[in-house]
Design an enzyme around this catalytic site. Structure first.
Site, mmCIF file in Angstrom:
data_model
loop_
_atom_site.group_PDB
_atom_site.id
_atom_site.type_symbol
_atom_site.label_atom_id
_atom_site.label_comp_id
_atom_site.label_asym_id
_atom_site.label_seq_id
_atom_site.Cartn_x
_atom_site.Cartn_y
_atom_site.Cartn_z
ATOM 1 N N ASP A 60 -13.931 30.799 5.410
ATOM 2 C CA ASP A 60 -12.960 30.970 4.329
ATOM 3 C C ASP A 60 -11.713 31.626 4.901
ATOM 4 O OD1 ASP A 60 -14.260 33.916 2.586
ATOM 5 O OD2 ASP A 60 -14.148 33.459 4.700
ATOM 6 N N TYR A 106 -8.603 34.101 5.927
ATOM 7 C CA TYR A 106 -8.474 35.540 6.171
ATOM 8 C C TYR A 106 -8.068 36.231 4.868
ATOM 9 C CZ TYR A 106 -8.284 34.117 11.106
ATOM 10 O OH TYR A 106 -8.560 33.582 12.345
ATOM 11 N N PHE A 113 -8.811 29.493 11.117
ATOM 12 C CA PHE A 113 -8.631 30.284 12.340
ATOM 13 C C PHE A 113 -7.177 30.648 12.632
ATOM 14 C CE2 PHE A 113 -12.705 28.130 13.149
ATOM 15 C CZ PHE A 113 -13.506 29.219 13.432
ATOM 16 N N HIS A 160 -20.517 30.642 17.013
ATOM 17 C CA HIS A 160 -19.202 30.969 16.470
ATOM 18 C C HIS A 160 -18.417 31.803 17.490
ATOM 19 C CE1 HIS A 160 -16.207 32.636 13.673
ATOM 20 N NE2 HIS A 160 -16.497 31.601 12.904
#
Length: 227
Positions: A67, A69, A80, A192
């Site tokens: 989701d 920031y 990202f 991740h």
């Protein structure tokens, strides 16, 4: 009616994959948040930025995030990525480190990934909004169904696409799209890039060079990963 406007190039391809009413459900939730004076990121005009910058026929790579920031000024609609001038978040720092190792690219001083999106890298979060200061707060309002439909629409296209699935969350999301594994695509999986898991296999995964080799071999060119 809904004020969430899907970019025109995506409208036709989502007809067969998006359940009617999903956007209305999302819009109703966002309007309730507004009525309660809650701050939502990113701003309304940037919530579908990933689709705005990367039309379906241009998609060459898909990178899935969770989701947006949830800090002030960070999110702008691309997974990202952060706005110019904003401190580079830890996961993106690690992405830059892997690019340096994999392709020998210098680490940029910023975290804005618009240039990737404009080259056909669909930077898609699972949820496209979040309440300020509350990570994951919009994960159950309907965005998952919308972004599942986006992934499915890409997966059924005939052009080969690279899917980079970082972490169990992205891998579980992709598993909901059967066409992904049966199509002409390259599916790359790794932990991740978060500092909590990057050393468990994200570092050294060499996804970026693998993606470019695959795209070049299939006549789709290469991505310039330097931002």
């Amino acid at each position: 009616m809904t004020s969430i406007e899907i970019p025109q190039p995506w409208q036709a391809v989502l007809v067969s994959t998006l359940r009617p009413g999903v956007l209305q459900d999302i819009e109703s939730f966002l309007q309730r948040e507004q009525s309660l004076a809650k701050v939502v990121y990113p701003p309304r005009a940037q919530q579908l930025a990933a689709l705005d910058l990367t039309p379906p026929d241009a998609v060459r790579v898909v990178i899935l995030g969770q989701d947006p920031y949830h800090g002030p000024g960070q999110a702008h609609g691309l997974a990202f990525s952060v706005q110019p001038g904003v401190k580079v978040p830890p996961s993106l720092v690690n992405i830059h480190k892997e690019l340096e190792t994999d392709l020998g690219l210098p680490r940029p001083a910023h975290g804005n990934l618009d240039s990737w999106a404009r080259q056909g890298v669909l930077l898609l979060n699972n949820a496209l909004t979040v309440e300020a200061g509350a990570a994951g707060s919009h994960q159950k309002i309907g965005w998952e169904q919308f972004t599942d439909a986006v992934i499915a629409a890409v997966a059924v296209r005939p052009e080969p696409v690279v899917f980079m699935l970082w972490g169990s969350h992205a891998q579980k999301k992709a598993a909901r799209v059967p066409a992904l594994e049966s199509g002409p695509h390259l599916v790359l999986k790794a932990p991740h890039p978060s500092p909590l898991s990057a050393y468990a296999g994200f570092f050294g995964c060499r996804h970026f060079s693998q993606a470019n080799a695959f795209l070049k071999a299939h006549g789709r060119g290469e991505i310039d990963w330097f931002t």
